[in-house]
Scaffold this active site. Sequence first.
Site, PDB file in Angstrom:
ATOM      1  N   TYR A   1      -9.968  15.565   3.698  1.00 51.25           N
ATOM      2  CA  TYR A   1     -10.593  15.182   2.435  1.00 51.25           C
ATOM      3  C   TYR A   1     -12.012  15.706   2.487  1.00 51.25           C
ATOM      4  CZ  TYR A   1      -7.086  11.807   0.772  1.00 51.25           C
ATOM      5  OH  TYR A   1      -5.956  11.207   0.286  1.00 51.25           O
TER       6      TYR A   1
ATOM      7  N   GLY B   1       6.616  11.299   2.666  1.00 50.21           N
ATOM      8  CA  GLY B   1       5.572  10.306   2.938  1.00 50.21           C
ATOM      9  C   GLY B   1       6.222   8.963   3.203  1.00 50.21           C
TER      10      GLY B   1
ATOM     11  N   ASP C   1       6.091  17.958  -2.306  1.00 45.72           N
ATOM     12  CA  ASP C   1       6.385  16.592  -1.875  1.00 45.72           C
ATOM     13  C   ASP C   1       6.385  15.673  -3.081  1.00 45.72           C
ATOM     14  OD1 ASP C   1       3.819  15.531  -2.508  1.00 45.72           O
ATOM     15  OD2 ASP C   1       3.095  15.719  -0.459  1.00 45.72           O
ATOM     16  N   GLY C   2       6.919  14.469  -2.856  1.00 47.03           N
ATOM     17  CA  GLY C   2       6.948  13.458  -3.914  1.00 47.03           C
ATOM     18  C   GLY C   2       8.361  13.080  -4.284  1.00 47.03           C
ATOM     19  N   GLY C   3       8.771  11.888  -3.874  1.00 54.70           N
ATOM     20  CA  GLY C   3      10.061  11.343  -4.310  1.00 54.70           C
ATOM     21  C   GLY C   3      11.261  11.714  -3.475  1.00 54.70           C
ATOM     22  N   ILE C   4      11.056  12.492  -2.411  1.00 57.12           N
ATOM     23  CA  ILE C   4      12.208  12.858  -1.566  1.00 57.12           C
ATOM     24  C   ILE C   4      12.693  11.617  -0.820  1.00 57.12           C
ATOM     25  CG2 ILE C   4      12.902  14.158   0.508  1.00 57.12           C
ATOM     26  CD1 ILE C   4      11.096  16.423  -0.517  1.00 57.12           C
TER      27      ILE C   4
ATOM     28  N   SER D   1      -3.681  12.345   8.554  1.00 57.57           N
ATOM     29  CA  SER D   1      -4.629  12.166   7.443  1.00 57.57           C
ATOM     30  C   SER D   1      -6.052  11.954   7.963  1.00 57.57           C
ATOM     31  CB  SER D   1      -4.203  10.934   6.633  1.00 57.57           C
ATOM     32  OG  SER D   1      -5.262  10.495   5.810  1.00 57.57           O
TER      33      SER D   1
ATOM     34  N   LYS E   1      -3.170  21.249  -0.961  1.00 54.86           N
ATOM     35  CA  LYS E   1      -2.258  20.165  -1.353  1.00 54.86           C
ATOM     36  C   LYS E   1      -2.698  19.505  -2.666  1.00 54.86           C
ATOM     37  CE  LYS E   1      -0.399  15.815   0.494  1.00 54.86           C
ATOM     38  NZ  LYS E   1      -0.985  14.718  -0.266  1.00 54.86           N
TER      39      LYS E   1
ATOM     40  N   HIS F   1       0.467  13.523  -5.262  1.00 59.51           N
ATOM     41  CA  HIS F   1      -0.007  12.502  -4.323  1.00 59.51           C
ATOM     42  C   HIS F   1       0.943  11.290  -4.327  1.00 59.51           C
ATOM     43  CE1 HIS F   1      -3.877  12.037  -2.009  1.00 59.51           C
ATOM     44  NE2 HIS F   1      -3.372  10.833  -1.818  1.00 59.51           N
TER      45      HIS F   1
ATOM     46  N   SER G   1       2.387  18.783  -5.634  1.00 60.53           N
ATOM     47  CA  SER G   1       2.320  17.355  -5.311  1.00 60.53           C
ATOM     48  C   SER G   1       1.469  16.612  -6.324  1.00 60.53           C
ATOM     49  CB  SER G   1       1.699  17.199  -3.906  1.00 60.53           C
ATOM     50  OG  SER G   1       1.403  15.852  -3.613  1.00 60.53           O
TER      51      SER G   1
ATOM     52  N   THR H   1      -6.686  18.564   0.797  1.00 63.22           N
ATOM     53  CA  THR H   1      -6.194  17.810  -0.367  1.00 63.22           C
ATOM     54  C   THR H   1      -7.146  17.979  -1.547  1.00 63.22           C
ATOM     55  OG1 THR H   1      -5.031  16.259   1.037  1.00 63.22           O
ATOM     56  CG2 THR H   1      -5.558  15.508  -1.189  1.00 63.22           C
TER      57      THR H   1
ATOM     58  N   TYR I   1       0.842  -1.200   0.000  1.00 64.73           N
ATOM     59  CA  TYR I   1       0.000   0.000   0.000  1.00 64.73           C
ATOM     60  C   TYR I   1       0.879   1.253   0.000  1.00 64.73           C
ATOM     61  CZ  TYR I   1      -3.053   3.672   1.915  1.00 64.73           C
ATOM     62  OH  TYR I   1      -3.726   4.848   2.122  1.00 64.73           O
TER      63      TYR I   1
ATOM     64  N   PRO J   1       0.677  13.741   5.162  1.00 60.55           N
ATOM     65  CA  PRO J   1      -0.472  12.941   5.609  1.00 60.55           C
ATOM     66  C   PRO J   1      -0.507  11.630   4.839  1.00 60.55           C
ATOM     67  CG  PRO J   1      -1.195  14.674   4.095  1.00 60.55           C
ATOM     68  CD  PRO J   1       0.268  14.910   4.367  1.00 60.55           C
TER      69      PRO J   1
HETATM   70  C1  FMN Z   1       0.612   5.080   1.839  1.00 55.11           C
HETATM   71  C2  FMN Z   1       0.248   6.483   1.484  1.00 55.11           C
HETATM   72  C3  FMN Z   1      -0.958   7.003   1.895  1.00 55.11           C
HETATM   73  C4  FMN Z   1      -1.289   8.331   1.577  1.00 55.11           C
HETATM   74  N1  FMN Z   1      -2.460   8.859   2.065  1.00 55.11           N
HETATM   75  C5  FMN Z   1      -2.726  10.166   1.870  1.00 55.11           C
HETATM   76  C6  FMN Z   1      -3.849  10.764   2.498  1.00 55.11           C
HETATM   77  O1  FMN Z   1      -4.591  10.127   3.242  1.00 55.11           O
HETATM   78  N2  FMN Z   1      -4.068  12.082   2.250  1.00 55.11           N
HETATM   79  C7  FMN Z   1      -3.252  12.835   1.442  1.00 55.11           C
HETATM   80  O2  FMN Z   1      -3.492  14.017   1.245  1.00 55.11           O
HETATM   81  N3  FMN Z   1      -2.159  12.282   0.863  1.00 55.11           N
HETATM   82  C8  FMN Z   1      -1.879  10.979   1.067  1.00 55.11           C
HETATM   83  N4  FMN Z   1      -0.752  10.434   0.513  1.00 55.11           N
HETATM   84  C9  FMN Z   1       0.171  11.286  -0.253  1.00 55.11           C
HETATM   85  C10 FMN Z   1       1.218  11.918   0.658  1.00 55.11           C
HETATM   86  O3  FMN Z   1       0.653  12.896   1.485  1.00 55.11           O
HETATM   87  C11 FMN Z   1       2.340  12.582  -0.136  1.00 55.11           C
HETATM   88  O4  FMN Z   1       1.778  13.449  -1.085  1.00 55.11           O
HETATM   89  C12 FMN Z   1       3.255  11.583  -0.826  1.00 55.11           C
HETATM   90  O5  FMN Z   1       3.436  10.431  -0.034  1.00 55.11           O
HETATM   91  C13 FMN Z   1       4.615  12.219  -1.102  1.00 55.11           C
HETATM   92  O6  FMN Z   1       5.427  11.350  -1.797  1.00 55.11           O
HETATM   93  P1  FMN Z   1       6.546  10.399  -1.120  1.00 55.11           P
HETATM   94  O7  FMN Z   1       5.826   9.283  -0.493  1.00 55.11           O
HETATM   95  O8  FMN Z   1       7.365   9.985  -2.297  1.00 55.11           O
HETATM   96  O9  FMN Z   1       7.308  11.232  -0.123  1.00 55.11           O
HETATM   97  C14 FMN Z   1      -0.403   9.113   0.798  1.00 55.11           C
HETATM   98  C15 FMN Z   1       0.820   8.570   0.383  1.00 55.11           C
HETATM   99  C16 FMN Z   1       1.146   7.269   0.714  1.00 55.11           C
HETATM  100  C17 FMN Z   1       2.476   6.720   0.275  1.00 55.11           C
END
Ligand code: FMN
Length: 378
Positions: free
Chosen positions: A130, A330, A307-310, A107, A252, A276, A274, A156, A25, A78
Site C-alpha cells: 500500500y 482471499g 480475483d473476487g468471488g472465486i 499484505s 492490483k 478488492h 479486482s 494495490t 471482517y 493479500p
Molecule cells: C479480510 C480481507 C482483507 C483484505 N486485505 C487486503 C489487503 O490488505 N491488501 C489488498 O490489496 N487486498 C486486500 N483484500 C482484497 C483481497 O486481496 C482480494 O482482492 C479479495 O479478497 C478477493 O476476493 P475473494 O475474497 O472473494 O476471493 C482483502 C480481502 C479480505 C477479504
Amino acid sequence: MSTILTIADLKDLARRRVPKMFFDYADSGAWTESTYRANEEDFGKIKFRQRVLVDMSNRSLESTMIGEKVAMPVALAPTGMTGMQHADGEMLAAQAAEEFGVPFTLSTMSICSIEDVASVTRKPFWFQLYVLRDKDFVLSLIDRAKAAKCSALVLTLDLQILGQRHKDVRNGLSAPPRMTLANVIDMAIRPRWCLGMAGTPRRTFRNIVGHAKGVGDVASLASWTTEQFDQHLSWKDVTWIKERWGGKLILKGILDKEDALMAAKTGADAIIVSNHGGRQLDGASSSIMALEEIADAVGDSIEVHMDGGIRSGQDVLKALCLGAKGTYIGRPFLYGLGALGKEGVTKALEIIRKEMDITLALCGKRLATDMGKDQLRR
Ligand SMILES: Cc1cc2nc3c(=O)[nH]c(=O)nc-3n(C[C@H](O)[C@H](O)[C@H](O)COP(=O)(O)O)c2cc1C
C-alpha cells in the site's frame, strides 16, 4: 475433516471458531455489499459446454504466473489481519501455499511481518504494497521485501481511501481486540482461538509497529493507518516504485479497460482485475464480468490475473476461459485458516484442485491452460 467438501463448509466452521469481529471482517463488503455478492453470483451465470468421448487421461492443472511455475493458477491474495483469523495466520498460510506449490501474497497490513514469514518459508513469496504518505516508510517496506527475497511486488491501486464496511464499524474492529465485555465474552466461547493467541507474540501489525515513525504502540496505530493512505497516488508513482523495486511488478485493483491500458504502458508484469473483494466501490461490476473486456483490450501486452468471488475450482476455470492467466483467492483461504489453521488452508486448495480437475475432464480437456472461450456456452 471428511465432511468438509466445499469452501462453504470451511466458512461454516470458521464462523464457529473465529471471534465475530474477525470473521465479520473477512465476510463483509462495502455499504450494501452488492458488489461483494455479485462477485460470487455472477460466476453462476456462466455455463460450461459438456463434451464426451474425449480422452481425458493425463490431465494437468500446472501453469505459470509471471513466469513462476504454479501447481495450479491460484495464488493466495493479500489479506490484512490474517493473523487474527488464527494465531500466526500469515506464517501458516504461507507454508501451506509453499507446500502446495502456489504463490502466497503477504499484505502490508498483516499481523506477521515480512521477516516473520521469511523465517518459516524457503521459497520466495510475494509482497503487497500500500502506498502510504510516509514515503520513507514505503521505501523501507520495498527494501525489506527485497531483503526477504520476495519474487513479486503487488501494488494495490484501489485503496487510497477506505470503503466503509458497516460490520467493522459496528464491531469496533481492532487488532488486538479491545477488552470490552462483549469482546471478552465472544472470545471466551472460542477457547481454541484464545489459546493460539495466548501462545504467540504476534498480535498487532508487525510490518508497521516499530518500523514506521511515530507508531510505537497499538494506540497510535489506529489513527496513523486511517490518515496514512495517500490520496495523491497517480500513474507517475508507479514509475518510481517500479524502479526502486527492480523486480516483477503486479498492479492490483483494475476494473476498467482504460485503466488496464494505462497499466500495460507502465511496463508492469501483470494486472489483477479486482474490486478488492467488493470491499471498496459498492455498485462496481463484479470482477468476472469485467474480465473479458479487459483481457481482450490488453491482449498480449500484459499478463492478466483476476480475483473476487472465486469459491470453487469451476470458478477458476471460468476465469481462465475468459482470459485470466492466473487467479487469487482471499476469503476461501481465510475461512480455511479460521476453521483449521494451516491444514484448513491446504484443504481449501485441495477442494479447488479437485473441482478444477473433474470439471476439466468433463469439459473434454486435459490441460487447464487449454481452457478458452470455446469451453463456455454462450
Ligand atoms: C479480510 C480481507 C482483507 C483484505 N486485505 C487486503 C489487503 O490488505 N491488501 C489488498 O490489496 N487486498 C486486500 N483484500 C482484497 C483481497 O486481496 C482480494 O482482492 C479479495 O479478497 C478477493 O476476493 P475473494 O475474497 O472473494 O476471493 C482483502 C480481502 C479480505 C477479504
